[in-house]
Scaffold this motif. Structure first.
Motif, short mmCIF file in Angstrom:
data_model
loop_
_atom_site.label_atom_id
_atom_site.label_comp_id
_atom_site.label_asym_id
_atom_site.label_seq_id
_atom_site.Cartn_x
_atom_site.Cartn_y
_atom_site.Cartn_z
N LEU A 176 11.53 8.27 -2.52
CA LEU A 176 12.48 7.84 -3.54
C LEU A 176 11.81 7.70 -4.91
CD1 LEU A 176 14.68 5.21 -1.67
CD2 LEU A 176 15.48 7.30 -2.74
N LYS A 191 19.97 4.16 4.92
CA LYS A 191 20.69 3.23 4.05
C LYS A 191 19.92 1.96 3.71
CE LYS A 191 25.15 1.03 3.39
NZ LYS A 191 24.68 -0.38 3.35
N TYR A 197 15.81 -0.14 -2.44
CA TYR A 197 15.40 0.59 -3.65
C TYR A 197 16.37 0.27 -4.79
CZ TYR A 197 14.61 4.51 -6.81
OH TYR A 197 14.38 5.27 -7.93
N ASN A 198 17.67 0.32 -4.51
CA ASN A 198 18.66 0.05 -5.55
C ASN A 198 18.53 -1.38 -6.08
OD1 ASN A 198 19.58 2.60 -5.09
ND2 ASN A 198 21.41 1.98 -3.95
N ALA A 199 18.29 -2.32 -5.15
CA ALA A 199 18.18 -3.72 -5.57
C ALA A 199 16.99 -3.91 -6.51
CB ALA A 199 18.04 -4.63 -4.35
N ASP A 232 15.65 -1.50 -8.31
CA ASP A 232 15.96 -0.71 -9.50
C ASP A 232 16.87 -1.45 -10.47
OD1 ASP A 232 14.99 1.91 -10.13
OD2 ASP A 232 17.09 2.46 -10.46
N ALA A 233 17.70 -2.36 -9.93
CA ALA A 233 18.69 -3.04 -10.76
C ALA A 233 18.10 -4.21 -11.54
CB ALA A 233 19.83 -3.52 -9.88
N GLN A 278 17.51 2.74 1.00
CA GLN A 278 18.19 3.01 -0.26
C GLN A 278 18.68 1.71 -0.88
OE1 GLN A 278 18.77 6.44 -1.48
NE2 GLN A 278 19.04 5.22 -3.34
N ASP A 279 19.23 0.81 -0.05
CA ASP A 279 19.74 -0.47 -0.55
C ASP A 279 18.64 -1.28 -1.23
OD1 ASP A 279 22.21 0.12 0.36
OD2 ASP A 279 22.12 -1.16 2.14
N HIS A 282 6.98 1.16 -8.01
CA HIS A 282 8.35 1.28 -8.49
C HIS A 282 8.60 0.26 -9.60
CE1 HIS A 282 12.91 0.99 -7.48
NE2 HIS A 282 12.69 1.67 -8.58
N TYR A 301 10.49 5.32 0.95
CA TYR A 301 10.39 4.71 -0.38
C TYR A 301 9.50 5.56 -1.29
CZ TYR A 301 11.27 0.66 -3.36
OH TYR A 301 11.74 -0.17 -4.36
#
Lengths: 399, 283, 224, 218
Positions: B234, B39, B45-47, B49-50, B42-43, B82, B231
């Protein structure tokens, strides 16, 4: 047919209210019918107050409000919020911000400190504006106290009071009990053993800079160890990774030798600066262990990854090893590879405990009672949350 | 002393040899074991990505020194890849004097890979000493602490830094560090200025920062080479992180086998020869 | 006086920084920033103290031809070379000649990347071997506490690698090694570390207060 | 042979020299050990000069005065840069016995300042925030969350009790402290296991360098 139109528009608006369109209302031509007749609902509960940040110039005012009823849902979907600022209550004033829907707060920067301002906030749907909500007067001030940090201040003051109180008690000669700390007596024992074997003592005060309180705690313990070493006439090697720590260690050790009555035995070459670079330092200390064969290795202070490198090399040279650090991540290695380990706060306690100076014990007592307070607060918090009092967390929220 | 007792006193160089073989073997015969995403990774990565492309830049603080390169360099490369693959702008700085060369090396390598342009898509701000002073200073105005980039161009002349004043204009700051610098970012940037901080740390430091994830003081976290491997998985670009994961498995199993064997020998020999070597595990 | 002035300075600097935390006034913040800046300059300026010590100890060794003096010579000469490459007069930062620059491609950078980086990284990696030998030696089931240490270490070691994840693949989620690992890291580990951190924090504050008040002053050295 | 290849080969040989220490202390290791001390000392001196002494003291005080204009440095006039410069200088007073005591002024500012700076943020981040994070709802024991929260609270209280120095660990206090030790030991084990990964990564990183970057056999 004519009667159908109002009926249609009504049903569309009901449908739109129930199933808001994904895009803005302006994209849906049918809602235009409704839009001509009414503006979005006004925002409510608008408040304006001085905004306090940690570098306060008094040039910010904070606004907060409750969203318009038409924000997000409803036919009169809000397109933006408009914030107006003026110096008189009934003026429209200057538009200072347009904000996206869903925004319920804004910090207006660039106000002049000490001037009273009035604010108007309107919800705008692309065609019409809601009636303005007004607030004011609000004044930006240069504050002298960060109110959100009040809990920190209260707890800090309570803590200081206890430390000072116990320090004074100790200074007056009250006997303060401190339980035996396993491992502390081992320090003297280790120096004794090195003397018997006729080999030096190695004291590493960590790789922290002198602004790290652990390093200062370590220097205090060093002063004690140096006195014993001076009395036993055992060489004491102190490798350091920071220039200032080296010069402080020189002073501390020289002083300890003088106090022990052996100022001539002090050898400045034994207090060594090796390197600021972590593993250049670690490699060089390993070299000292292999070549000068200290019989007692003391690692007290701020350590990072080099901890196990020292402890395992020291084990290979069969030295007795005592370690202590407040860097939690390194404790497992010291605990597994050294003979004795001082955990976290025990390092700070050690300086007070070893020096047996009553005044230093005051701090130890103070933090003990702070622990009691902390435990009580946590228990109270658990009980209060169980009773359904949610404010608890908020009291301890600081910025 | 019986035979088992002797086994306890085994020369530790045999253990070293076993470790060496265990790390080398999978390099030559890779096993390709699957990687599960956790998690905190993933968190983070999402941050990243946003963050909107070509807008406010992602800040990456390369706060590590040569000694932690194997763990943290793959993270830096993966995050940079990324960001650049999503056209997110990047500003890189370092609070570790030894990190200067490393930060420059990683940034320039990945920027070249994606054909990015200096000052338009990325900027290297260089090193400033005094950790807490820099972190706090950035909360007021970045230009106070980094008046110019690492090559002497004033920030005001760098197009991508236009309008970027302080943490309010930084959507996310990721610190990559093997030391307590992460805590400085939390205490001096997140606490007072509400900056969004993500971290990439060595596996050993990760334990220190679990409490910070729980309280929301850190957005997300990569822990160790494993975090880098996750990562890399991902962003679907395997590199040093993924390559090393097989060796990890083998060495872990080897160490566990050693512990088990050691204990069998210990209990087998205890009746006759009480074992004295080793530290006292109780505190 | 020799003792009082430094103690007074310590008190004033300490109290100011303490108060600065609670006072948001921008002038106070700016003064605090300035004081911090001074502190870091003092530290930067101190580096020569250490280098001086290094040079003294090694040149003594060389002069007396003590055992290993050749290595001391290596140490001092490589330092001199590094300085020369980095600070040749007239040097400036940025893409420019190989000597007198620290930018990528310069000799200075080359020495850093090919000597400093691999040497420090390799010394660090020695820990992979040492952690194995420490685990082998110390992880014995000789007391309940030692057993806990051992078991949680093994669970986490397995749960962190792909192979361990394969071992418990078919089991319900809450019996898999990754879940157990995460659980141990999140609960017992966090509770214990939070406790140690809080205790240590109190130790830091008490010590800090003693320093500011001048009760703790051994770090300042002797009275003379 | 180009510079890159020479560099990689040199780095690889130095890497092997360090690993030879595992067998026993030897001249190759001694060479590597002294080399890294020398290189990093030079590196730090140069980096500190360029990034720090030069922009904050030397440039404002010397170079830029020549032009006549006093420049602003973070809102401070050039002469303000003189004060920390002097503070840095007086550290060296310790080499002159007569004025040696002056060097403590610099130490006083530094240590005092950072002691003061540390106290309140530590109270905030390590005590207050952790109290907030530690006081978890435990009433919902019919859910898994309730139990794990209880575990966290008990573990935290136990660990805090272990560090209570004013009383002997007997009775209730002893019991709680013992729970604390249990948690500490599980935590240390987990931390140790977690770290194995980190340390092995480093070794893998070096092996990757030797096999991939240098020998190019994988």
């Amino acid at each position: 047919m004519r009667a159908l139109l109002p009926a249609l528009s009504l049903s569309v608006s009901v449908l739109l209210a129930l199933f808001p369109p994904a895009g803005r209302a302006a994209d849906a031509p049918l809602s235009e019918v409704v839009r001509e007749t009414a503006a979005p609902a006004a925002v409510t509960g608008l408040q304006a107050r001085d905004y306090l940040d940690n570098n306060d110039r008094g040039d910010k005012i904070e606004l907060s409000w409750c969203l318009s009823a038409d924000d997000g849902a409803g036919a009169l979907s809000v397109l933006e919020y408009r914030v107006w600022r003026s110096q008189a209550p009934d003026e429209q004033g200057e538009l200072v911000a347009t904000l996206e829907p869903g925004t319920a707060a804004h910090v207006d920067t660039g106000v002049t400190p000490g001037v009273a301002y009035y604010y108007r906030v309107e919800a705008f749907d692309g065609a019409l504006s809601s009636p303005a909500a007004t607030a004011g007067p609000a004044v930006g001030r240069i504050n002298l106290f960060q109110t959100s940090r009040l809990p920190v201040l209260v707890l800090s003051l309570a803590f200081f009071a206890m430390v000072i109180w116990f320090t004074r008690l100790a200074a007056r000669g009250t006997n303060l009990f401190v339980r035996r700390i396993p491992g502390l007596n081992a320090v003297e024992e280790a120096v004794g053993r090195a003397t018997e074997m006729g080999r030096p003592v190695l004291y590493v005060p960590g790789i922290g800079e002198i602004d790290d309180i652990q390093t200062i705690a370590s220097l205090t313990i060093l002063s004690h160890v140096a006195k014993i070493a001076a009395e036993y006439e055992t060489p004491l090697i102190v490798p350091t990774a920071r220039s200032v720590v080296m010069s402080a260690a020189e002073e501390v050790v020289k002083e300890a030798y003088a106090e022990a009555g052996h100022p001539d035995n002090y050898n400045p070459d034994n207090i060594r600066y090796l390197s600021d670079a972590q593993f250049a330092f670690a490699g060089a200390v390993s070299g000292i262990m292999m070549r000068e064969r200290p019989a007692a290795n003391l690692y007290l202070g701020a350590f990072w990854a080099e901890s196990l490198l020292f402890a395992e090399t020291g084990f290979e040279t069969k030295a007795i090893q005592v370690a202590g650090t407040a860097n939690v991540s390194q404790l497992p290695f010291f605990v597994t590879a050294c003979d004795y380990t001082l955990l976290g706060e025990e390092l700070y306690a050690a300086s007070a405990y070893l020096s047996r100076e009553p005044k230093l014990l005051g701090g130890l007592k103070g933090s003990d009672w702070m622990k009691v307070i902390t435990i009580c607060i946590i228990v109270a918090g658990v009980v209060l949350t169980a009773l359904g009092v949610p404010q608890f967390g908020r009291w301890f929220f600081t910025q | 002393m019986n035979r088992l007792g002797k086994f306890l006193q085994i020369d530790r160089r045999w253990i070293f040899l076993a470790i060496l073989i265990a790390v080398l073997a999978p390099f030559i015969w890779p096993m390709g074991l699957p990687i599960v995403i956790t998690k905190p990774v993933q968190d983070l990565y999402n941050a990243v990505d946003a963050i909107p492309p070509n807008g406010e830049p992602l800040f990456i603080s390369i706060d590590y020194s040569p000694s932690t390169v194997p763990e943290l360099d793959p993270m830096a490369l993966a995050i940079l890849r990324h960001a650049f693959s999503k056209d997110i702008r990047v500003a890189v700085l370092t609070l570790d004097p030894a990190g200067y060369g490393l930060a420059e090396r990683a940034l320039e390598a990945v920027a070249a890979e994606f054909g990015k342009e200096r000052h338009k898509d990325y900027v290297f701000l260089g090193f400033q000493p005094g950790i807490s002073a820099v972190v706090l200073g950035m909360g007021i105005n970045i230009r106070n602490v980094f008046p110019e980039d690492a090559y002497g161009t004033p920030l005001s002349e760098i197009p991508m830094m236009e309008g970027i004043r302080n943490y309010d204009q930084i959507p996310l700051l990721i610190t990559l560090s093997g030391t307590a610098v992460v805590e400085a970012w939390v205490i001096y940037a997140h606490q007072p200025y509400d900056a969004q901080i993500g971290a990439g740390v060595t596996a050993v430091m990760a334990t220190d920062y679990y409490p910070f994830l729980d309280t929301g003081q850190l957005v997300g976290m990569l822990g160790g080479m494993r975090g880098a491997a996750e990562y890399e998985t991902l962003i679907d670009r395997h590199d040093a992180g993924v390559r090393g994961m097989d060796s990890q498995s083998v060495i872990h199993i080897l160490i566990i086998v050693l512990i088990v064997v050691g204990n069998i020998a210990y209990f087998g020999s205890r009746k006759r020869a009480p074992e004295t070597a080793g530290g006292d595990a109780a505190a | 006086m020799r003792r009082e002035i430094p103690l007074a300075i310590t008190f004033l600097a300490g109290m100011f920084m303490l108060v600065d935390f609670f006072v948001p006034h921008h002038r106070v913040s700016a003064a605090g920033e300035e004081l911090k800046q001074w502190g870091t300059i003092v530290i930067a300026a101190s580096i020569l103290l250490g280098i001086g010590n290094l040079i003294r100890v090694h040149s003594k060794k060389i002069a007396r031809r003590q055992s290993g003096w050749g290595f001391s010579l290596v140490c001092l000469s490589v330092m001199a070379v590094m300085l020369w490459f980095g600070m040749w007069p007239g040097a400036k930062l940025g893409p420019n000649p190989l000597v007198g620059s620290i930018a990528q491609g310069s000799y200075f950078n080359w020495m850093y990347l090919n000597m400093d980086v691999p040497l420090q990284g390799t010394m660090f990696s020695l820990l992979a071997f040492f952690i194995a030998s420490a685990a082998y030696r110390a992880f014995r089931l000789r007391s309940p506490e030692a057993s806990l240490l051992l078991i949680s270490a093994i669970v986490v070691m397995l749960g962190r690698v792909p192979l361990g994840q394969l071992l418990t693949k078919g089991l319900p989620e809450k019996a898999t090694l990754p879940w157990l690992t995460e659980a141990i890291m999140t609960y017992p580990n966090m509770a214990a570390f939070r406790g140690i951190l809080m205790g240590a924090a109190l130790g830091v504050m008490a010590m800090g207060l003693r320093i500011i008040l001048g009760i703790e002053r051994s770090y300042l050295g002797g009275e003379k | 042979m180009n510079m890159t290849l020479i560099g990689t080969t040199l780095a690889a040989l130095l890497t092997i020299a360090v690993y030879s220490f595992l067998y026993k202390d030897n001249p190759f290791y001694k060479f590597a050990e002294h080399l890294v001390v020398g290189v990093s000392a030079g590196y730090y001196l140069v980096i500190y000069y360029y990034n720090f002494i030069d922009p904050t003291v030397v440039s404002p005080v010397f170079r830029l005065r020549i032009g006549g204009d006093a420049i602003l440095l973070g809102g401070v006039d050039w002469w303000m840069a003189l004060i920390p410069g002097l503070l840095g200088l007086i550290l060296y007073a310790r080499f002159f016995p007569k004025i040696g005591w002056v060097s403590r002024w610099a130490l006083g500012i530094y240590v005092g300042g950072y002691s003061g700076l540390g106290i309140a943020p530590v109270m905030q981040a390590r005590v207050l925030d952790q109290i907030r994070g530690g006081a978890l709802p435990v009433h919902a024991l019919h859910t898994g969350q309730g139990w794990t929260n209880l575990l966290l609270v008990v573990g935290l209280l136990g660990t805090l009790t272990y560090f209570f120095f004013s009383l002997k660990h007997k009775g209730v206090l002893g019991g709680l402290a013992r729970i604390g030790i249990v948690f500490i030991m599980v935590g240390f084990g987990a931390s140790f296991g977690y770290t194995v990964m980190s340390r092995v990564s480093l070794l893998i990183g070096r092996m990757n360098f030797l096999l991939h970057d240098w020998l190019r056999i994988v």
